[in-house]
Motif scaffolding. Sequence first.
Motif, short mmCIF file in Angstrom:
data_model
loop_
_atom_site.label_atom_id
_atom_site.label_comp_id
_atom_site.label_asym_id
_atom_site.label_seq_id
_atom_site.Cartn_x
_atom_site.Cartn_y
_atom_site.Cartn_z
N GLN A 175 0.81 -1.21 0.00
CA GLN A 175 0.00 0.00 0.00
C GLN A 175 0.85 1.27 0.00
O GLN A 175 0.35 2.35 -0.32
N LEU A 176 2.12 1.15 0.34
CA LEU A 176 2.99 2.33 0.45
C LEU A 176 3.62 2.66 -0.91
O LEU A 176 4.84 2.61 -1.09
N GLN A 177 2.80 3.02 -1.85
CA GLN A 177 3.26 3.24 -3.22
C GLN A 177 3.98 4.58 -3.42
O GLN A 177 4.49 4.83 -4.50
N ASN A 178 4.04 5.40 -2.39
CA ASN A 178 4.80 6.65 -2.48
C ASN A 178 6.17 6.54 -1.81
O ASN A 178 6.91 7.52 -1.77
N LEU A 179 6.48 5.36 -1.31
CA LEU A 179 7.73 5.17 -0.59
C LEU A 179 8.92 5.32 -1.53
O LEU A 179 8.98 4.71 -2.59
N GLN A 180 9.89 6.14 -1.10
CA GLN A 180 11.09 6.38 -1.90
C GLN A 180 12.36 5.84 -1.24
O GLN A 180 13.32 5.51 -1.93
N ILE A 181 12.36 5.76 0.08
CA ILE A 181 13.52 5.25 0.81
C ILE A 181 13.04 4.16 1.77
O ILE A 181 12.13 4.38 2.57
N LEU A 182 13.67 2.98 1.68
CA LEU A 182 13.34 1.87 2.56
C LEU A 182 14.64 1.28 3.10
O LEU A 182 15.51 0.88 2.33
N ALA A 183 14.77 1.26 4.43
CA ALA A 183 15.97 0.74 5.07
C ALA A 183 15.64 -0.55 5.81
O ALA A 183 14.86 -0.55 6.77
N LEU A 184 16.21 -1.65 5.35
CA LEU A 184 16.01 -2.96 5.96
C LEU A 184 17.34 -3.55 6.45
O LEU A 184 17.42 -4.75 6.73
N ASP A 185 18.37 -2.74 6.54
CA ASP A 185 19.68 -3.24 6.92
C ASP A 185 19.72 -3.65 8.39
O ASP A 185 18.92 -3.22 9.20
N PHE A 186 20.66 -4.52 8.71
CA PHE A 186 20.84 -5.04 10.07
C PHE A 186 19.58 -5.72 10.58
O PHE A 186 19.06 -5.40 11.65
N ASN A 187 19.08 -6.68 9.80
CA ASN A 187 17.97 -7.52 10.21
C ASN A 187 18.33 -8.98 9.97
O ASN A 187 19.53 -9.31 9.91
N ASN A 188 17.35 -9.83 9.83
CA ASN A 188 17.61 -11.27 9.68
C ASN A 188 17.00 -11.83 8.40
O ASN A 188 16.59 -13.00 8.35
N PHE A 189 16.96 -11.03 7.35
CA PHE A 189 16.38 -11.49 6.10
C PHE A 189 17.32 -12.48 5.40
O PHE A 189 18.48 -12.17 5.12
N LYS A 190 16.79 -13.66 5.09
CA LYS A 190 17.52 -14.63 4.27
C LYS A 190 17.11 -14.52 2.81
O LYS A 190 17.80 -15.04 1.93
N ALA A 191 15.99 -13.88 2.58
CA ALA A 191 15.51 -13.61 1.22
C ALA A 191 14.80 -12.27 1.25
O ALA A 191 14.19 -11.90 2.25
N LEU A 192 14.90 -11.55 0.14
CA LEU A 192 14.21 -10.27 0.08
C LEU A 192 12.72 -10.50 -0.11
O LEU A 192 12.30 -11.16 -1.07
N TYR A 233 18.17 -0.01 1.31
CA TYR A 233 19.23 -0.50 2.17
C TYR A 233 18.95 -1.96 2.54
O TYR A 233 17.96 -2.26 3.22
N LEU A 234 19.83 -2.87 2.11
CA LEU A 234 19.67 -4.29 2.42
C LEU A 234 20.91 -4.86 3.10
O LEU A 234 21.03 -6.08 3.25
N GLY A 235 21.82 -4.02 3.50
CA GLY A 235 23.09 -4.49 4.05
C GLY A 235 22.94 -5.21 5.38
O GLY A 235 21.96 -5.07 6.10
N ASN A 236 23.95 -6.02 5.69
CA ASN A 236 24.01 -6.72 6.98
C ASN A 236 22.78 -7.56 7.25
O ASN A 236 22.15 -7.47 8.30
N ASN A 237 22.45 -8.38 6.26
CA ASN A 237 21.43 -9.41 6.43
C ASN A 237 22.07 -10.76 6.10
O ASN A 237 23.29 -10.92 6.25
N LYS A 238 21.29 -11.70 5.62
CA LYS A 238 21.80 -13.04 5.30
C LYS A 238 21.39 -13.43 3.88
O LYS A 238 21.11 -14.60 3.60
N LEU A 239 21.39 -12.46 3.00
CA LEU A 239 20.92 -12.69 1.63
C LEU A 239 21.98 -13.43 0.82
O LEU A 239 23.14 -13.04 0.77
N CYS A 240 21.54 -14.48 0.15
CA CYS A 240 22.41 -15.24 -0.76
C CYS A 240 22.09 -14.95 -2.22
O CYS A 240 22.85 -15.32 -3.11
N SER A 241 20.96 -14.29 -2.46
CA SER A 241 20.54 -13.96 -3.81
C SER A 241 19.51 -12.84 -3.73
O SER A 241 19.10 -12.44 -2.63
#
Length: 278
Positions: free
Chosen positions: A73-90, A104-112
Amino acid sequence: MGNSLKAIVAFVPSDECQKYLLEDLEEMPVDKMVDLSGMQLRRLPLHICSFRELVKLYLSDNNLNHLPPELEQLQNLQILALDFNNFKALPLVVCTLKQLCILYLGNNKLCSLPLELRLLQNLKTLWIESNCLQCLPEVVCELSLLKTLHAGSNALRTLPSQLRCLQELRTIWLSGNLLSEFPSVLLDMPFLEVIDVDRNSIRFFPSLAHLPGLKLVIYDHNPCRNAPKVAKGVRRVGRWSEETPEPRKRSGAVIEITLDEKPSPPPAAKLEPEAEPC
């Protein structure tokens, strides 16, 4: 509220506990920004998704590993910071936010990264540093407006040839990877302004003097036998950076040159949130 109490409350999924964590955040702020960084969140409070005019959402330094579909629903979002979490997949819902400019997706556990990332055609800055990437996902090469790519501290050994398609790319940060050779694709990207390959395993650097846009190349902490040749006015940071492109020799011995202080590498976490035009 103390951090220890927040951590305890974060385990309880009830609406009352979530409101307690968010304190007085019941209506969208006037500045259209919500910063929930460091709140020990394990799930995104759903009522945040009702702030449809929201432009910036910072969720850094939490315990998130998924996001609700209502985020779409947040179709006006321009900046999203998800860094320093526990995401293994986006979460795929992120790829529905087509106005995103900075992710921002840094410092997670993403392999792809999912192929759906190609839908974010307004993306200009992508942070994927400090993940588990063994190769740069080719879908990144389809982000035609990308200007800045932070991909340091992964396990990259090569870069895809398709990267040359990113004609808007100006800065690429690749420090702390497993590159044993300077990525040849970068030699075909004349508009690059900053190249950082610090802390890799590169033994030989080709000439970069033909890159007309280049302003800075960082190649320190590589077992290199030479410094990259650059055009006049281009700053080099690394071994022999103050000398001619080749080290001076005297009686067969290489004389090492004392380096100036190196500028700080790109931060692992995002800087203080700033309004950045898209």
